[in-house]
Design a protein around this motif. Structure first.
Motif, PDB file in Angstrom:
ATOM      1  N   VAL A  13     -53.562  33.361   8.822  1.00 55.54           N
ATOM      2  CA  VAL A  13     -54.417  32.886   7.722  1.00 55.54           C
ATOM      3  C   VAL A  13     -54.460  31.357   7.720  1.00 55.54           C
ATOM      4  CG1 VAL A  13     -54.641  32.790   5.215  1.00 55.54           C
ATOM      5  CG2 VAL A  13     -54.074  34.920   6.318  1.00 55.54           C
ATOM      6  N   ILE A  14     -53.300  30.752   8.014  1.00 53.81           N
ATOM      7  CA  ILE A  14     -53.250  29.285   8.059  1.00 53.81           C
ATOM      8  C   ILE A  14     -54.159  28.769   9.177  1.00 53.81           C
ATOM      9  CG2 ILE A  14     -51.775  27.333   8.660  1.00 53.81           C
ATOM     10  CD1 ILE A  14     -49.520  28.768   7.163  1.00 53.81           C
ATOM     11  N   LYS A  42     -57.780  29.537   8.492  1.00 56.70           N
ATOM     12  CA  LYS A  42     -58.216  28.937   7.221  1.00 56.70           C
ATOM     13  C   LYS A  42     -59.061  29.907   6.419  1.00 56.70           C
ATOM     14  CE  LYS A  42     -57.769  24.254   8.437  1.00 56.70           C
ATOM     15  NZ  LYS A  42     -58.331  22.920   8.486  1.00 56.70           N
ATOM     16  N   SER A  43     -58.586  31.125   6.280  1.00 56.96           N
ATOM     17  CA  SER A  43     -59.403  32.128   5.616  1.00 56.96           C
ATOM     18  C   SER A  43     -58.963  32.420   4.182  1.00 56.96           C
ATOM     19  CB  SER A  43     -59.412  33.412   6.441  1.00 56.96           C
ATOM     20  OG  SER A  43     -58.159  33.645   6.981  1.00 56.96           O
ATOM     21  N   LEU A  44     -58.027  31.654   3.672  1.00 49.69           N
ATOM     22  CA  LEU A  44     -57.585  31.895   2.294  1.00 49.69           C
ATOM     23  C   LEU A  44     -58.667  31.426   1.333  1.00 49.69           C
ATOM     24  CD1 LEU A  44     -55.044  32.948   0.882  1.00 49.69           C
ATOM     25  CD2 LEU A  44     -54.359  30.606   0.539  1.00 49.69           C
ATOM     26  N   ALA A  74     -58.144  36.572   0.812  1.00 44.09           N
ATOM     27  CA  ALA A  74     -58.604  35.914   2.033  1.00 44.09           C
ATOM     28  C   ALA A  74     -59.833  36.659   2.533  1.00 44.09           C
ATOM     29  CB  ALA A  74     -57.524  35.932   3.089  1.00 44.09           C
ATOM     30  N   GLN A  81     -62.197  24.758   2.813  1.00 42.61           N
ATOM     31  CA  GLN A  81     -61.205  24.864   3.887  1.00 42.61           C
ATOM     32  C   GLN A  81     -60.483  23.546   4.140  1.00 42.61           C
ATOM     33  OE1 GLN A  81     -63.436  26.470   7.126  1.00 42.61           O
ATOM     34  NE2 GLN A  81     -62.715  28.534   6.733  1.00 42.61           N
ATOM     35  N   PHE A  83     -47.751  27.757   2.391  1.00 41.10           N
ATOM     36  CA  PHE A  83     -48.830  28.633   2.866  1.00 41.10           C
ATOM     37  C   PHE A  83     -50.185  28.129   2.371  1.00 41.10           C
ATOM     38  CE2 PHE A  83     -51.139  32.749   1.966  1.00 41.10           C
ATOM     39  CZ  PHE A  83     -51.603  32.880   3.243  1.00 41.10           C
ATOM     40  N   ARG A 135     -51.090  24.402   3.685  1.00 39.19           N
ATOM     41  CA  ARG A 135     -51.452  24.368   5.105  1.00 39.19           C
ATOM     42  C   ARG A 135     -52.747  25.119   5.372  1.00 39.19           C
ATOM     43  NH1 ARG A 135     -48.367  25.284   9.684  1.00 39.19           N
ATOM     44  NH2 ARG A 135     -50.159  24.182  10.476  1.00 39.19           N
ATOM     45  N   SER A 136     -53.023  26.177   4.564  1.00 39.33           N
ATOM     46  CA  SER A 136     -54.291  26.891   4.762  1.00 39.33           C
ATOM     47  C   SER A 136     -55.481  26.023   4.426  1.00 39.33           C
ATOM     48  CB  SER A 136     -54.373  28.134   3.889  1.00 39.33           C
ATOM     49  OG  SER A 136     -53.204  28.822   3.910  1.00 39.33           O
TER      50      SER A 136
END
Lengths: 612, 427
Positions: free
Chosen positions: A171-172, A175-177, A191, A325, A346, A349-350
């Motif tokens: 995910v990080i 970058k889908s959070l 996400a 993002q 988390f 960094r995402s």
């Protein structure tokens, strides 16, 4: 005349089968049967007509489809279960006869089974697996937090931990959070991976308390399947991103030598810990990975207006997501103790930020507190201990969560250490048109739509006084929350009120202290801000009002005509809808009025307190 | 013996075969004899003198005798030390070098050594190889168990192994499983796996949302209390408590309620229904055969008339085809409406938890924090509820699991007690 039909020889009576019948048919014990059903994804069903399915009886039984059970009977796993049963029997005998050699030999040859084929069978395509990954993630994140106990295999817990860390790394990297919500139960994340919206919940730290009426064996079986599924999903996701699986840290060897961690525990554990720190890049499989630009094409569509508006909406959404993002890009954060480290790392960094912590807190820190380029320090204590740096903001952890949900960097004034925080609103609530929106959320929405990041920053610098007022108001709200005129509240709420009122005086004093502190902090910040904001000019909102007005009227005319054209048949339905909408707005208005009155009362009280 | 050739057996009465007889030994013997004669007869017959010389003159070196010196005396070993001298009769130890392995008892060696040496029978060698393989396999297996990597390949990649096989063959040999029933792919319920709670469940909720949550929780609790109250009213409250329990007196009183005095009993005897349940048949009322016949005739006639009437009506209906069509349409419309209603009802209950067993699914209590319990910061937050239970209930709500009650383990047998005769408690 044909042959007379007998009862219960066709229809519902034959298409359903009760659980006991199924057990007999498959020659399995109940625990084995439950396990098989969970692994294969066979669920019980409620028959449409219970009496018919149950051959005349109305007793409530658990029913399965006969075809499901027939399908189950072909499963090669059943044979493995039987082998395992024999294995257990032999092992028990060997142990009882005090024959350790035989027991060891048997243990070495313990029958094992794999669930790969089941994953493939249940999720024929990768997207199917992604669609159902919510459950797997929840279970893995949950099991990863379990302490050592009798009923859970430690291997499973470790595996769950590993898989969850891998997924977080993905995910990080991708970058889908999208959303985060800190609730009293745990932290909810959302996400978007390959077009699928994925929600999962992660428990708070140290929140394990063994529940009484949960069948642990069943939950372990679910986890067994979900770990397999998540393993393959992780593999595919990593593969799609061009990363090595199982993941390796890109800077593994150099750091390993410099650290002294290996003295404390073995190399593998250090590796796992460092991986779990989530603070490093992962090794890429190929040196150059082409970044897929998923932006929609720009060609104009000659179709209907509705279609184009859809496309426009989608494009806007994509742009907003792209902006989100890189929300924390360029920020350098530092987290103190007593802060949920994993969650913050988390999230930060995402969204492209850099983060570190004290080396004594956890393995994997990249820079120390004395680093000058740190922009924000996250602290969850009412006052700052030790050296205070002027070059950075000190904020509470909620700031990070709220920034993500607001999709902008919020002003830090409201989140200073020791300040009474603004409410943490759920990003998962989507208000429909005409619904009541609380003022806190409304202000946020306004900020998101009209005011961009730059303007927000300018607001942060220039109108600190205004903000203070706002914050004060907030405080008053929360302190006098209970002294509202809620007549439908229960008795215990009433008791609360009395207590609150007693405490009122004390809280006021505290508030005074807090505001003083904030004034000092904001003064400092202003000095910093003056330097950095030299080039920024105040944004001028575009004047769309006139064109909007014209649009509105023309639309109204069109709407009137359209309503007139509705046939009588549908008219009633239309009126019903309109009625419902009106009722909703009425209710919202009522709530707004209530809130206004409530705020007024509090302001009055606050003013009285200040006069004292 | 091995090198002595066997004599060829030939019949010697034919001259032709005489040549085949082996006479080399005879010839050799004769040749020897001849040689002896040539060299002066056999040695056995010769006198000793012609054969040996007696050497009487000593040679020069033997004549010199070394003078006896003090040193030589010193080298003379004493009798008393003779025991220390090695016994000449004892042979020196022979250390065998370059010995062939055949001479050692190879079977006595351990198998591994035998393998090293190169001596193993094929069966044993095979066994040893198998053992090695098993060991490697076991190690791999253990590594697989211990290593936490689940996936090493892309599961969703196309593999054509199964497709190449014949369908029937693949099914029979279980290389391919029969295809799953189509409904297995449908979700049993449309309820999402993760239900995000409302904003009121935030750790730091806004005032409105928190109040809303409290309100819903209160409503739920009140409803539950009401239901409980109803059950109590219908069960416990129906029976009197101990203080109000009926005594014999009250019972007597109740039982004699509404009974008249003893004097009035006489009057009641008169009020008996007159006539019998079935009145006796009189002579003129008896049915004769003739009467029966007539009755039947009448009935037949009536039936006929009725049928004619119906037929006529039916014939007449041809003129009201329109209204019939209308009726049918109406009927169909009704059916359609009912069907629609049923579908709506189904859709309404689609996401509701279904009855999957003897126990009904009960919605768990809402997790909430009271106003005084709300924490100031994330640090002081005390999590509410158990996530494991939450997941478990979610499975039940989504009809994946049937609701169950935890079963208590019941001991099958009662513990037996004995009384020892020597230590009786009661004499």
């Amino acid at each position: 005349m044909g042959k007379m039909k007998k009862k219960f020889e066709s229809g519902a009576a034959t298409s359903y089968i009760s659980r006991n019948q199924a057990l007999k048919k498959l020659q399995l014990t109940l625990p084995d049967f439950r396990r098989l059903c969970i692994l294969k994804g066979v669920y019980p069903h409620e028959p449409k007509n219970k009496k018919r399915a149950n051959k005349g009886s109305t007793a409530n039984k658990t029913f399965y489809y006969l075809k499901d059970i027939q399908f189950l009977s072909h499963e090669p796993l059943i044979n493995k279960f039987r082998q395992f049963k024999i294995f257990v029997r032999r092992l028990k005998k060997a142990v009882a006869k005090n024959n350790p050699e035989a027991a060891a030999r048997l243990r070495d040859n313990k029958p094992l089974y794999e669930l790969h084929h089941l994953v493939k069978e249940r999720y024929p395509t990768f997207v199917d697996a992604l669609r159902d990954i919510d459950d797997a993630l929840c279970m893995c994140f949950l099991f990863a937090t379990f302490p050592r106990q009798k009923r859970v295999y430690m291997e499973m817990v470790e595996l769950c931990r590993r898989l969850s860390v891998e997924f977080m790394h993905y995910v990080i990297c991708s970058k889908s959070l999208k959303k985060v919500f800190v609730s009293i139960k745990g932290i909810y994340y959302q996400a978007e991976i390959m077009g699928q919206t994925i929600n999962w919940i992660v428990p708070h730290q140290f929140s394990y308390n063994p529940p009484l009426d949960v069948d642990f064996r069943i939950m372990a079986t679910f986890t067994e399947f979900y770990t397999t599924a998540l393993g393959f999903v992780n593999f595919r996701l990593f593969q799609l991103l061009g990363m090595h699986y199982p993941p390796n840290l890109s800077l593994w060897t150099t750091i390993h030598r410099t650290e002294q961690g290996e003295e404390l525990c073995c190399e593998e554990e250090v590796g796992n810990e460092r991986m779990a720190a989530l603070n490093q890049l992962l090794e890429m499989q190929t040196t150059s990975v082409e970044e897929e630009e998923a932006l929609p094409d720009n060609f104009p569509l000659g179709s209907t207006a509705d279609d184009t508006s859809h496309v426009e909406e989608a494009r806007k959404e994509a742009e907003a997501h792209k902006k989100l993002q890189s929300l924390f890009r360029g920020l350098k954060l530092f987290i103190c103790r007593e802060v949920p480290r994993e969650s913050l790392v988390f999230i930060v960094r995402s969204f492209g930020g850099e983060i570190s912590w004290d080396t004594t807190v956890c393995i994997g820190a990249t820079y120390g507190e004395d680093e000058e380029s740190i922009t924000h320090q996250i602290i969850d204590r009412p006052s700052i201990l030790g050296k205070q740096y002027l070059s950075r903001y000190y904020v509470q952890p909620q700031w990070v969560y709220d920034c993500v949900n607001a999709r902008t960097l919020l002003p830090t004034q409201d989140y200073l250490p020791g300040a009474v925080l603004p409410p943490h609103l759920s990003p998962f609530v989507d208000e429909a048109e005409g619904d009541y929106i609380p003022p806190e959320k409304q202000s946020l929405l306004n900020q998101q739509q009209g005011v961009d990041g730059a303007i927000a920053m300018s607001r942060q610098s220039e109108s600190s006084v205004e903000d203070e007022e706002y914050a004060d108001k907030e405080e008053r709200e929360s302190s006098a929350a209970e002294s509202s005129d809620e007549d439908e509240e229960e008795g215990k709420e009433d008791e609360e009120e009395e207590e609150e009122e007693k405490e009122g005086a004390e809280t006021k004093e505290e508030n005074a202290v807090v505001t003083r502190k904030r004034r000092r902090n904001s003064a400092e910040k202003e000095s910093v801000q003056k330097k950095s904001n030299i080039a920024v000019e105040k944004g001028i909102p575009e004047s769309k009002a006139q064109s909007e007005r014209a649009d509105f009227f023309s639309n109204k005319e069109e709407k009137k005509l359209a309503v007139m054209m509705i046939p009588r048949k549908r008219k009633r339905l239309y009126e019903k809808i309109i009625y419902g909408q009106k009722r909703k707005t009425r209710e919202a208005l009522k709530l707004q009025e209530k809130r206004k009155a409530h705020d007024k009362v509090k302001r009055k009280q606050g003013g009285a307190a200040a006069a004292e | 013996m091995a090198d002595v050739k066997k004599k060829q057996k030939v019949s010697k009465n034919k001259k032709k075969n005489w040549r085949k007889v082996d006479i080399t030994d005879v010839e050799e013997h004769l040749e020897e004899k001849r040689l002896e004669e040539r060299t002066g007869g056999p040695a056995a017959e010769k006198p000793d003198k012609s054969l040996f010389v007696v050497d009487t003159v000593a040679s020069a070196e033997h004549q010199e005798v070394a003078p006896k010196s003090v040193k030589s005396y010193k080298n003379i070993k004493l009798q008393c030390f003779q025991n220390l001298e090695p016994d000449p009769r004892i042979q020196p130890a022979k250390i065998k070098r370059n010995v062939r392995i055949d001479s050692i008892k190879k079977k006595a060696l351990p198998v591994r050594k035998q393998l090293e040496v190169g001596y193993l029978r094929p069966a044993k060698r095979q066994a040893e190889q198998q053992r090695k393989k098993a060991k490697v396999a076991k190690k791999e297996k253990m590594e697989k168990i211990l290593s936490p990597v689940v996936a090493t390949y892309n599961l969703w990649e196309e593999d054509h192994n199964c497709e190449e096989l014949d369908e029937h063959y693949a099914l029979v040999t279980k290389k391919k499983l029969p295809s799953a029933p189509s409904h297995l792919k449908q979700r049993p319920s449309e309820v999402p796996a993760v239900e995000v709670p409302t904003g009121g469940a935030s750790y730091n909720p806004s005032y409105d949302e928190h109040q809303q949550l409290l309100r819903t929780a209160t409503h739920r609790e009140l409803r539950k209390l009401k239901q409980q109250r109803k059950i109590e009213r219908a069960t416990t409250d129906m029976f009197p408590d101990r203080r109000n329990a009926p005594t014999e007196q009250t019972w007597l009183h109740e039982m004699s309620e509404g009974l008249a005095l003893v004097d009035e009993d006489v009057e009641q005897e008169d009020v008996i229904a007159d006539g019998f349940p079935n009145a006796p048949v009189r002579a003129h009322e008896r049915k004769v055969r003739q009467k029966r016949r007539r009755e039947q005739q009448e009935k037949r006639l009536l039936d006929k008339i009725k049928k004619q009437k119906v037929d006529k009506q039916r014939m007449g209906e041809i003129y009201r085809l329109r209204s019939i069509r209308k009726e049918i349409d109406e009927h169909e419309k009704c059916a359609e409406e009912r069907k629609q209603l049923k579908l709506e009802k189904l859709a309404k209950y689609k996401n509701k938890p279904k009855r999957l067993g003897s126990i009904k699914y009960v919605e768990p209590d809402l997790e909430l924090k009271l106003s005084e319990e709300l924490s100031e910061s994330l640090r002081t937050l005390k999590p509410e509820g158990s996530l494991l239970e939450d997941r478990f209930r979610s499975f039940q709500k989504r009809c994946i699991l049937e609701p169950r009650r935890r079963q208590n383990i019941v001991k099958k047998y009662k513990r037996k007690t004995y009384e020892n005769k020597t230590h009786r408690e009661v004499v």
